[in-house]
Design a protein around this motif. Structure first.
Motif, PDB file in Angstrom:
ATOM      1  N   ALA A 163       0.829  -1.214   0.000  1.00 57.90           N
ATOM      2  CA  ALA A 163       0.000   0.000   0.000  1.00 57.90           C
ATOM      3  C   ALA A 163       0.859   1.259   0.000  1.00 57.90           C
ATOM      4  O   ALA A 163       0.553   2.230  -0.701  1.00 57.90           O
ATOM      5  CB  ALA A 163      -0.939   0.000   1.203  1.00 57.90           C
ATOM      6  N   ALA A 166       2.166   1.620  -3.366  1.00 59.79           N
ATOM      7  CA  ALA A 166       1.074   1.970  -4.280  1.00 59.79           C
ATOM      8  C   ALA A 166       0.802   3.474  -4.235  1.00 59.79           C
ATOM      9  O   ALA A 166       0.438   4.076  -5.247  1.00 59.79           O
ATOM     10  CB  ALA A 166      -0.188   1.191  -3.916  1.00 59.79           C
ATOM     11  N   LEU A 167       0.981   4.075  -3.052  1.00 59.67           N
ATOM     12  CA  LEU A 167       0.795   5.526  -2.945  1.00 59.67           C
ATOM     13  C   LEU A 167       1.845   6.259  -3.788  1.00 59.67           C
ATOM     14  O   LEU A 167       1.544   7.274  -4.421  1.00 59.67           O
ATOM     15  CB  LEU A 167       0.873   5.965  -1.481  1.00 59.67           C
ATOM     16  N   LEU A 168       3.059   5.723  -3.835  1.00 56.71           N
ATOM     17  CA  LEU A 168       4.083   6.300  -4.718  1.00 56.71           C
ATOM     18  C   LEU A 168       3.717   6.060  -6.182  1.00 56.71           C
ATOM     19  O   LEU A 168       3.821   6.956  -7.020  1.00 56.71           O
ATOM     20  CB  LEU A 168       5.458   5.676  -4.444  1.00 56.71           C
ATOM     21  N   ARG A 195       0.786   5.428  -7.606  1.00 56.77           N
ATOM     22  CA  ARG A 195      -0.387   6.191  -8.071  1.00 56.77           C
ATOM     23  C   ARG A 195       0.014   7.607  -8.445  1.00 56.77           C
ATOM     24  O   ARG A 195      -0.394   8.145  -9.474  1.00 56.77           O
ATOM     25  CB  ARG A 195      -1.446   6.230  -6.957  1.00 56.77           C
ATOM     26  N   ARG A 196       0.832   8.210  -7.609  1.00 64.40           N
ATOM     27  CA  ARG A 196       1.243   9.586  -7.856  1.00 64.40           C
ATOM     28  C   ARG A 196       2.186   9.664  -9.072  1.00 64.40           C
ATOM     29  O   ARG A 196       2.116  10.607  -9.855  1.00 64.40           O
ATOM     30  CB  ARG A 196       1.923  10.147  -6.600  1.00 64.40           C
ATOM     31  N   HIS A 246       0.224   9.549 -12.088  1.00 61.97           N
ATOM     32  CA  HIS A 246      -0.513  10.811 -12.217  1.00 61.97           C
ATOM     33  C   HIS A 246       0.381  11.918 -12.791  1.00 61.97           C
ATOM     34  O   HIS A 246      -0.064  12.712 -13.629  1.00 61.97           O
ATOM     35  CB  HIS A 246      -1.033  11.228 -10.832  1.00 61.97           C
ATOM     36  N   ALA A 305      -2.515  -3.815  -4.229  1.00 58.87           N
ATOM     37  CA  ALA A 305      -2.868  -2.476  -3.758  1.00 58.87           C
ATOM     38  C   ALA A 305      -2.843  -1.607  -5.013  1.00 58.87           C
ATOM     39  O   ALA A 305      -1.775  -1.213  -5.457  1.00 58.87           O
ATOM     40  CB  ALA A 305      -1.878  -1.980  -2.709  1.00 58.87           C
ATOM     41  N   PRO A 306      -3.996  -1.363  -5.599  1.00 59.55           N
ATOM     42  CA  PRO A 306      -4.029  -0.667  -6.890  1.00 59.55           C
ATOM     43  C   PRO A 306      -3.240   0.651  -6.831  1.00 59.55           C
ATOM     44  O   PRO A 306      -3.352   1.365  -5.834  1.00 59.55           O
ATOM     45  CB  PRO A 306      -5.519  -0.401  -7.113  1.00 59.55           C
ATOM     46  N   ALA A 363       3.726   9.948   3.985  1.00 58.87           N
ATOM     47  CA  ALA A 363       2.997  11.191   3.711  1.00 58.87           C
ATOM     48  C   ALA A 363       3.929  12.395   3.628  1.00 58.87           C
ATOM     49  O   ALA A 363       3.619  13.372   2.956  1.00 58.87           O
ATOM     50  CB  ALA A 363       1.943  11.429   4.791  1.00 58.87           C
ATOM     51  N   LEU A 397       6.592  12.229  -3.234  1.00 57.79           N
ATOM     52  CA  LEU A 397       6.146  10.898  -3.636  1.00 57.79           C
ATOM     53  C   LEU A 397       6.745  10.450  -4.972  1.00 57.79           C
ATOM     54  O   LEU A 397       6.680   9.277  -5.313  1.00 57.79           O
ATOM     55  CB  LEU A 397       4.614  10.839  -3.709  1.00 57.79           C
TER      56      LEU A 397
END
Ligand SMILES: [Zn+2]
Lengths: 164, 388
Positions: free
Chosen positions: B143, B146-148, B150-151, B154, B198-199, B249, B253
């Motif tokens: 997870a 995945a936060l890295l 996703r960004r 983006h 974790a998408p 956080a 990222l």
């Protein structure tokens, strides 16, 4: 800082800034985790703010990772912000099993402070840029396996974001 | 300052094995010391990387591994920085040899990750994340990465398919690596059709839970010269390390700054530039890491790290001709947490001494290793190795 410990939520010119002295580091002060979570339980999210470079530190800590300064002061944070990144924890740690899948996000508050938290929405309903608001919940109502919590964490609230 | 040489390497089988940690260590040690005198006659200190006592309910691995190597009353210390523990053991060994504290040091790493099943590994790895706000939100290793990811998707042109191609490339590399946990190719459709973890990360974006150990001997000029049975040693020419924030956080990222600092420090220490690096083993615990680390190591322009899968002549301007994760990387070679940094050194040793068989990169004489612990660059250790 000692005098401020009774009303540590202000971030005004009159607030003393660090370096903290040993007497400042008490469980009543949001510069410690018990003090931070006690304030959060009352609905106040408190960060430290570096008075040298304006980096926000969440939870509060005695020195700024942005510039190294110890000239930090407490700063009550807005509860609203936006999703910077997000995902879903499909196989969480065992204590959170029954909550799966868990949507989590990195949120940037309107102050620029950032924190990670669960989002009370399904993954499909969340996207980068979404506005969210911080909510604070009693750990018992979140129903996380009590064995997960350390003895000193038992009263600490659990934070979660809601879409707005 | 003495020069630090890597004079011998070994690893255990990687995967789900029937051997406990100490026996995996014995396997790695036996390979490293094949044809050498007893460890007690070669090394006078030991560092062992081990992530968590939760797997085998055992700490004090410094003492334990020293005993199993026949070392007595020498400094023998466990080091920990989650998945960077292995490179941390190497770094400490190199520091001691360079400083003249020891003539030769054994750097090893071990992890018996399958002992508690997937749940045990998830819980043990979870301790690497910030406790107060992040662990208590239920996050896991996939997870946080995945936060890295996703960004990254983006902010750049990269797609989930681009990330999957990194896994496909590393599986292809592992086919030619007899040490690899998965010595088998995977096609892009299999990777794309795999279940979400974790998408946007799917199964093939994630390194496996692996049992394994590795051991390497770091020695000064005199010891290296004495052990003439291994004249083709490599030199540890540069070292760098850096700690960044623990909480995901609070990071940038899409730029692993700590890894950039560690790699730059290692380049400077070695007197080389990114363009001099022929082969690199970087910490692809999740596919997005390989792209981020290609950028942090200054192999790739910002946002173009995904071209790690392309042949050098097909990459964008600004890319170097480095070959990344020829071993198969963490994804396909395997990722026994405390041993991973040393498995990277094993691959570099084989590439720089011409022992890499079918995966040999022609004229490889300079290597970069990047080993990370915690979320991405919460802790990074980088080494530059050069052929003699
Ligand atoms: Zn600052």
């Amino acid at each position: 800082m000692t005098e401020e410990s009774d009303s540590p939520m202000t971030d005004t010119d009159s607030t003393t800034t660090g370096p903290l002295v040993p007497e400042d580091i008490t469980a009543d002060s949001p510069f410690t985790l018990p003090g931070f979570f006690a304030a959060l339980a009352e609905g106040r999210l408190v960060a430290a703010r570096c008075t040298e470079c304006d980096t926000h530190l969440l939870p509060p800590r005695p020195a700024c990772y942005g510039c190294g300064s110890r000239a930090v002061t407490l700063s009550e944070q807005p509860r609203t912000g936006e999703v910077i990144s997000y995902t879903s924890v499909n196989r969480p740690p065992s204590a959170f099993d029954h909550l799966a899948p868990i949507t989590v996000a990195v949120v940037e508050l309107d102050s620029s402070a950032r924190l990670t938290g669960r989002v009370d929405a399904s993954l499909e309903d969340v996207t980068i840029g979404d506005r969210v608001e911080l909510q604070v919940r009693d750990p018992e109502t979140v129903d996380i396996d009590p064995d997960f919590g350390l003895s000193y964490e038992e009263e600490w609230p659990i934070h979660v974001f809601e879409l707005i | 300052m003495s020069t630090a040489h890597l004079i011998a390497v070994g690893s255990s089988p990687l995967g789900k094995t029937d051997l406990p940690g100490r026996d995996l260590f014995s396997k790695a040690l036996a390979e490293a010391f094949e044809g050498l005198p007893d460890p007690a006659d070669v090394v006078d200190g030991l560092y062992v990387g081990a992530q968590s006592e939760r797997y085998e309910n055992q700490i004090m691995q410094g003492t334990l591994m020293a005993e199993w190597a026949g070392l007595r009353n020498v400094p023998a210390e466990r080091v920990e920085a989650c998945a960077a523990a292995g490179a941390l053991a190497l770094k400490n060994a190199v520091r001691d040899v360079r400083a003249g504290v020891h003539d030769a040091v054994l750097a090893c790493g071990v992890e018996k990750m399958t002992a508690g099943g997937t749940e045990g590994a998830t819980n043990a790895l979870g301790a690497a994340f910030e406790r107060a706000l992040e662990q208590r939100s239920g996050i896991t290793a996939p997870a946080t990465y995945a936060l890295l990811a996703r960004r990254y998707l983006h902010e750049t042109d990269a797609t989930e398919r681009d990330l999957a191609k990194i896994a496909v490339k590393n599986h292809q590399n592992a086919v030619a690596n007899p040490r690899a946990m998965f010595q088998q190719a995977v096609d892009i459709e299999t990777a794309m059709d795999a279940p979400d973890v974790a998408p946007p990360l799917k199964l093939y974006d994630c390194a496996p839970v692996t049992d394994g150990a590795a051991a390497v001997v770091v020695a000064n000029d005199e010891v290296a010269a004495d052990l003439q049975s291994r004249p083709d040693t490599v030199r540890v020419a540069g070292v760098g390390s850096a700690a960044n924030n623990l909480a995901v956080a609070e990071r940038d990222l899409t730029f692993v700054e700590g890894a950039n600092v560690a790699a730059s420090t290692a380049y400077e220490d070695a007197g080389v530039d990114a363009a001099d690096i022929d082969v690199a083993e970087v910490h692809d615990a999740f596919t997005v890491c390989e792209a981020l680390l290609a950028e942090a190591a200054e192999f790739a322009p910002k946002g173009r790290g995904i071209e790690t899968v392309e042949d050098p002549e097909d990459r964008s301007a600004g890319w170097t001709d480095v070959q990344i994760n020829t071993s198969g990387g963490l994804k396909a070679r395997g990722h026994p947490i405390g041993a991973t940094g040393l498995l990277q050194a094993v691959e570099a040793y084989e590439q720089l001494t011409g022992r890499a068989g079918e995966r040999q990169v022609a004229d490889a004489d300079t290597a970069l290793l990047i080993n990370e612990g915690g979320v991405a660059d919460a802790h990074t250790v980088a080494h530059v190795l050069t052929a003699q």
